[in-house]
Design an enzyme around this catalytic site. Structure first.
Site, PDB file in Angstrom:
ATOM      1  CE1 TYR A  41      -3.232  -0.086   6.489  1.00 10.83           C
ATOM      2  CE2 TYR A  41      -4.092   0.140   4.289  1.00 10.83           C
ATOM      3  CZ  TYR A  41      -3.079  -0.113   5.192  1.00 10.83           C
ATOM      4  OH  TYR A  41      -1.821  -0.489   4.461  1.00 10.83           O
ATOM      5  CE  LYS A  42      -0.328   3.163   4.050  1.00  7.20           C
ATOM      6  NZ  LYS A  42       1.041   2.578   4.120  1.00  7.20           N
ATOM      7  CG  ASP A  52     -24.701  28.203  14.552  1.00  5.25           C
ATOM      8  OD1 ASP A  52     -23.969  28.815  14.125  1.00  5.25           O
ATOM      9  OD2 ASP A  52     -25.454  27.180  13.875  1.00  5.25           O
ATOM     10  CB  SER A  68      -0.824   0.005   1.397  1.00  4.67           C
ATOM     11  OG  SER A  68       0.017   0.007   2.346  1.00  4.67           O
ATOM     12  CG  HIS A  90       1.868  -9.543   5.045  1.00  6.59           C
ATOM     13  ND1 HIS A  90       2.258  -8.818   6.181  1.00  6.59           N
ATOM     14  CD2 HIS A  90       1.085  -8.969   4.278  1.00  6.59           C
ATOM     15  CE1 HIS A  90       1.476  -7.606   6.073  1.00  6.59           C
ATOM     16  NE2 HIS A  90       0.647  -7.912   5.190  1.00  6.59           N
ATOM     17  CG  ASP A 138       3.968  -5.757   9.909  1.00  7.84           C
ATOM     18  OD1 ASP A 138       4.227  -6.564   8.983  1.00  7.84           O
ATOM     19  OD2 ASP A 138       3.311  -4.740   9.428  1.00  7.84           O
TER      20      ASP A 138
HETATM   21  C1  SPV Z   1     -23.303  23.373  11.497  1.00  6.31           C
HETATM   22  O1  SPV Z   1     -22.746  22.448  11.873  1.00  6.31           O
HETATM   23  O2  SPV Z   1     -23.053  24.496  11.851  1.00  6.31           O
HETATM   24  C2  SPV Z   1     -24.513  23.542  10.432  1.00  6.31           C
HETATM   25  C3  SPV Z   1     -25.090  22.322  10.331  1.00  6.31           C
HETATM   26  O3  SPV Z   1     -24.462  24.505   9.932  1.00  6.31           O
HETATM   27  S1  SPV Z   1     -26.534  22.462  11.089  1.00  6.31           S
HETATM   28  O4  SPV Z   1     -26.286  22.708  12.448  1.00  6.31           O
HETATM   29  O5  SPV Z   1     -27.445  21.206  10.640  1.00  6.31           O
HETATM   30  O6  SPV Z   1     -27.291  23.651  10.502  1.00  6.31           O
HETATM   31 MG    MG Z   2     -23.617  26.228  10.538  1.00  2.99          MG
END
Ligand code: SPV
Ligand code: MG
Length: 434
Positions: free
Chosen positions: A46-47, A207, A12, A92, A95
């Site tokens: 996975y990485k 918000d 990988s 392999h 590990d």
């Molecule tokens: C946020 O994570 O601030 C978003 C998504 O805008 S939501 O809260 O669903 O509006």
């Molecule tokens: Mg938002």
């Protein structure tokens, strides 16, 4: 030399060092050596996402002396490729006898046993020099240009990608490092969501675009310091167009891959309030103009501007949502986010189906906080491309902290809270010193 025997080894890596050459030298002596190069998707599961795409890694191995041919191994599991090639010998490093690869090894042994194949293991070459190469690759992956371009690449490789919210170093580390392995596969988040809700909550603020862009960028920077994954930034309404163009340039310069702006105007409140609070949707013309200005402002082809449609949140109907989606795509939006606060996903599914019937290319983004019973597999089969887990780290961390605080207040000591806490040893070693 038993040159009739078919020998299989899978890699990988995107950087070949002397340890790899050494094991290839040993393997080619056992017979005709076929190298499996793991697909980008399997490596990324996975990485870290490979710095070199599959095609280039394939050429790299094709040009090593002693390698007879190179094939693609599409999954972490060896099952499909072993059933196809039926090699006499699988080689392999030793590990994989422990840890998350153990079940892969068990499966290989089982399959080999069905036709008398043999597993040959050589001691894993642990070397500080190789660790340093991997560290350098990781720091390379966090550079702005490398990080920014990876979202588009991942979208084209995987079809559907996931993003988990992070707002500081520790949540960033959880997004970066958490890997869940199951039989034959591993899962991790592909990208990181910088959420206005969680950045605001982390600062103890509502918000409502109160936490200004400078503070938001500080959160992103903290996350970037400890991660390499691409970042999707929630820019709320994007502000006035004259400000949005600066936001685009700053985010792009920082290495953010995508900005999402929602088609609201005035005092923005969180969408999950729906119509419980006064919220105004922007006019299609105004918002389209904002998208156009943003697209004009960006400097690279990698950066993406996603238009988020609030018609379903504001109960303006499906027709309005679709009309906006097509108008915003026409204005240059690189992706469309459709949001809903209903538990029932039908309106999201209806939107996706109608949008996809006319546009099969533009990526669709969803944030299934309410309609959270839908799996990523189902979203993918319906034509969704980005699933954002917008706030689960914040929402799970907060009650855990509150419970520990309450236990201490109740008992007038910390003993009872201890069972809810990580050990001191774990916390002081959680962040390794570099
Ligand atoms: C946020 O994570 O601030 C978003 C998504 O805008 S939501 O809260 O669903 O509006
Ligand atoms: Mg938002």
């Amino acid at each position: 030399m038993t040159d009739e025997k078919i020998v299989y080894m899978c890699f990988s890596t995107d950087m070949i060092h002397s340890g790899h050459i050494e094991i290839i030298r040993k393997a080619e002596k056992l017979g005709k050596l076929i190298i499996g190069v793991m697909s980008d998707e399997a490596v990324a599961s996975y990485k870290r996402f490979p710095l070199l795409p599959f095609e280039e890694r394939k050429i790299m191995f094709e040009n090593i002396v002693g390698v007879s041919s190179v094939v693609e191994q599409k999954t972490l599991s060896y099952k499909a490729i072993l059933e196809e090639l039926k090699p006499d010998i699988v080689v392999h490093g030793d590990d994989w006898k422990e840890g998350f690869q153990k079940h892969l090894r068990d499966e290989v042994c089982q399959i080999l046993a069905t036709y008398g194949g043999q597993l040959v293991e050589y001691p894993y070459s642990k070397n500080e020099k190789y660790d340093e190469i991997e560290r350098r690759a990781r720091s390379e992956a966090s550079l702005p240009d490398v990080r920014r371009s990876r979202l588009k690449r991942m979208l084209s490789v995987k079809g559907l990608i996931t993003a988990m919210e992070a707002h500081d170093g520790i949540t960033g580390l959880i997004c970066e490092k958490t890997v869940e392995s199951d039989n034959g596969g591993a899962h991790q988040f592909d990208a990181i969501w910088s959420s206005s809700l969680c950045d605001s909550t982390a600062e103890g603020k509502p918000d409502i675009e109160l936490v200004d862009m400078t503070s938001r960028f500080r959160h992103v920077n903290e996350v970037m310091e400890v991660t390499t994954k691409p970042i999707i930034f929630d820019a709320d309404t994007g502000g006035i167009t004259e400000h949005f163009v600066y936001t685009v340039r700053t985010l792009e310069r920082m290495g953010v891959s995508m900005v999402i702006i929602e088609d609201k105007t005035g005092l923005k409140k969180n969408s999950l309030f729906g119509t419980e609070v006064e919220q105004t949707q922007d006019l299609i013309e105004n918002f389209s103009e904002k998208i156009r200005a943003g697209k004009k402002a960006q400097k690279t082809a990698d950066f993406m501007i996603c238009a988020r449609i609030e018609s379903l949140i504001l109960e303006k109907g499906m027709e309005d949502a679709l009309m906006r989606a097509f108008a915003f795509t026409e204005a240059g939006a690189d992706a469309i986010m459709i949001h809903s606060r209903k538990k029932d996903p039908s309106e999201i599914f209806e939107f996706v189906e109608s949008f996809r019937s006319k546009d099969s290319i533009t990526p669709i983004v969803v944030v299934p906080t309410s309609f959270n019973m839908v799996t990523e597999e189902e979203f993918k089969s319906r034509g969704v491309n980005v699933v954002i887990y917008a706030n689960q780290l914040m929402r799970s961390g907060f009650p855990a902290m509150q419970m520990a605080a309450k236990a201490i207040l109740k008992n007038h000591r910390a003993k009872e809270a201890d069972a809810m806490c990580m050990s001191i040893k774990d916390i002081i070693t959680l962040i390794p010193e570099e």
